[in-house]
Motif scaffolding. Structure first.
Motif, PDB file in Angstrom:
ATOM      1  N   UNK A 104      36.494  63.429 -17.053  1.00 14.22           N
ATOM      2  CA  UNK A 104      36.954  62.656 -18.200  1.00 14.22           C
ATOM      3  C   UNK A 104      38.055  61.696 -17.748  1.00 14.22           C
ATOM      4  N   UNK A 105      37.888  60.430 -18.076  1.00 17.13           N
ATOM      5  CA  UNK A 105      38.865  59.419 -17.669  1.00 17.13           C
ATOM      6  C   UNK A 105      39.962  59.312 -18.731  1.00 17.13           C
ATOM      7  N   UNK A 106      41.020  58.599 -18.380  1.00 19.41           N
ATOM      8  CA  UNK A 106      42.168  58.466 -19.288  1.00 19.41           C
ATOM      9  C   UNK A 106      41.779  57.815 -20.609  1.00 19.41           C
ATOM     10  N   UNK A 107      40.920  56.796 -20.548  1.00 22.39           N
ATOM     11  CA  UNK A 107      40.510  56.090 -21.757  1.00 22.39           C
ATOM     12  C   UNK A 107      39.715  57.000 -22.688  1.00 22.39           C
ATOM     13  N   UNK A 108      38.781  57.759 -22.122  1.00 26.51           N
ATOM     14  CA  UNK A 108      37.969  58.679 -22.927  1.00 26.51           C
ATOM     15  C   UNK A 108      38.835  59.792 -23.512  1.00 26.51           C
ATOM     16  N   UNK A 109      39.756  60.298 -22.704  1.00 25.98           N
ATOM     17  CA  UNK A 109      40.651  61.362 -23.166  1.00 25.98           C
ATOM     18  C   UNK A 109      41.502  60.872 -24.329  1.00 25.98           C
ATOM     19  N   UNK A 110      42.009  59.648 -24.216  1.00 27.16           N
ATOM     20  CA  UNK A 110      42.858  59.077 -25.258  1.00 27.16           C
ATOM     21  C   UNK A 110      42.081  58.911 -26.562  1.00 27.16           C
ATOM     22  N   UNK A 111      40.851  58.399 -26.481  1.00 32.01           N
ATOM     23  CA  UNK A 111      40.030  58.223 -27.679  1.00 32.01           C
ATOM     24  C   UNK A 111      39.714  59.566 -28.322  1.00 32.01           C
TER      25      UNK A 111
END
Length: 241
Positions: free
Chosen positions: A109-116
């Motif tokens: 999981x990347x930072x962008x996906x985690x944030x969303x």
């Protein structure tokens, strides 16, 4: 304060998740704590002791007990925690719905996906908390909707929460404290020192008793009928009943 648990048998994944949360927490200025578990059995033991997590990140495939099995057991203690499964395969996606999972997230999981994902799950947590009540019951920590609560009574220091479904939840606590929480919703009154009543489910009022939708009769103390009647009529007028 939001509490999160990360459970994965891979230390690298746990470290990455903790780092992603640290970055998210700083960016959003959210109050979030996290606990890390290398085994689902340790997580379950913590929940059995009464610890409640708002959000659980669970690896699907772990030695000893799978994330799906762990989630099934966790649901017997907490029906409201948001479960997010982490996996490198979509093989168990269908099974995840059986435990009412919030999401099925592919690794890595990347930072962008985690944030969303965090934005979405936190928004749901906030929405539910605005119109919900958390109870420590004999069956575990339970989150209920006040709209589904018909009346409450206290007997020998035990609270009995009568739901519209007919289910009765038992909780140890003070009716005074429960009253403070429920009064904020605007549709509860305390006609008797041992009872709290949802005005939406009053079927009949007499000088001696309140008859609820379930046909339970709640006694009215001498001299309180007019006060209760006026509260009921005012609520009925304002709510358009």
């Amino acid at each position: 304060m939001i509490r999160i648990a990360f459970c994965d048998d891979d230390p690298t994944v746990l470290s990455d998740l903790h780092e992603l949360l640290t970055l998210y927490r700083a960016k959003k200025e959210e109050e979030i704590t996290d606990d890390i578990f290398h085994s689902p059995l340790d997580l379950i033991a913590e929940i059995e002791r009464g610890v409640r997590y708002d959000i659980l990140f669970l690896d699907v495939l772990m030695p000893g007990e799978s994330g799906i099995d762990a989630a099934t057991e966790i649901r017997s203690y907490d029906k409201n925690t948001k479960i997010i499964f982490l996996t490198s395969s979509q093989e168990y996606a269908v099974q995840s719905y059986a435990v009412n999972a919030f999401y099925y997230q592919m690794k890595p999981i990347c930072a962008e996906s985690f944030s969303r994902l965090m934005d979405s799950v936190l928004a749901l947590c906030e929405k539910e908390k605005e119109r919900s009540l958390i109870l420590h019951c004999k069956t575990g920590i339970t989150q209920i909707k006040p709209t589904e609560l018909e009346y409450c009574e206290v007997i020998h220091r035990t609270l009995f929460i009568h739901m519209t479904s007919g289910k009765v939840l038992e909780s140890i606590g003070s009716l005074d404290e429960l009253s403070k929480q429920l009064m904020t919703f605007g549709n509860f009154i305390r006609p008797h020192r041992s009872y709290l009543v949802n005005l939406d489910y009053i079927q009949n009022l007499s000088y001696r008793a309140i008859t609820m939708s379930c046909l339970t009769e709640i006694p009215i103390p001498r001299g309180k009928y007019n006060e209760i009647k006026n509260a009921f009529l005012e609520y009925a007028f304002l709510s358009g009943r």
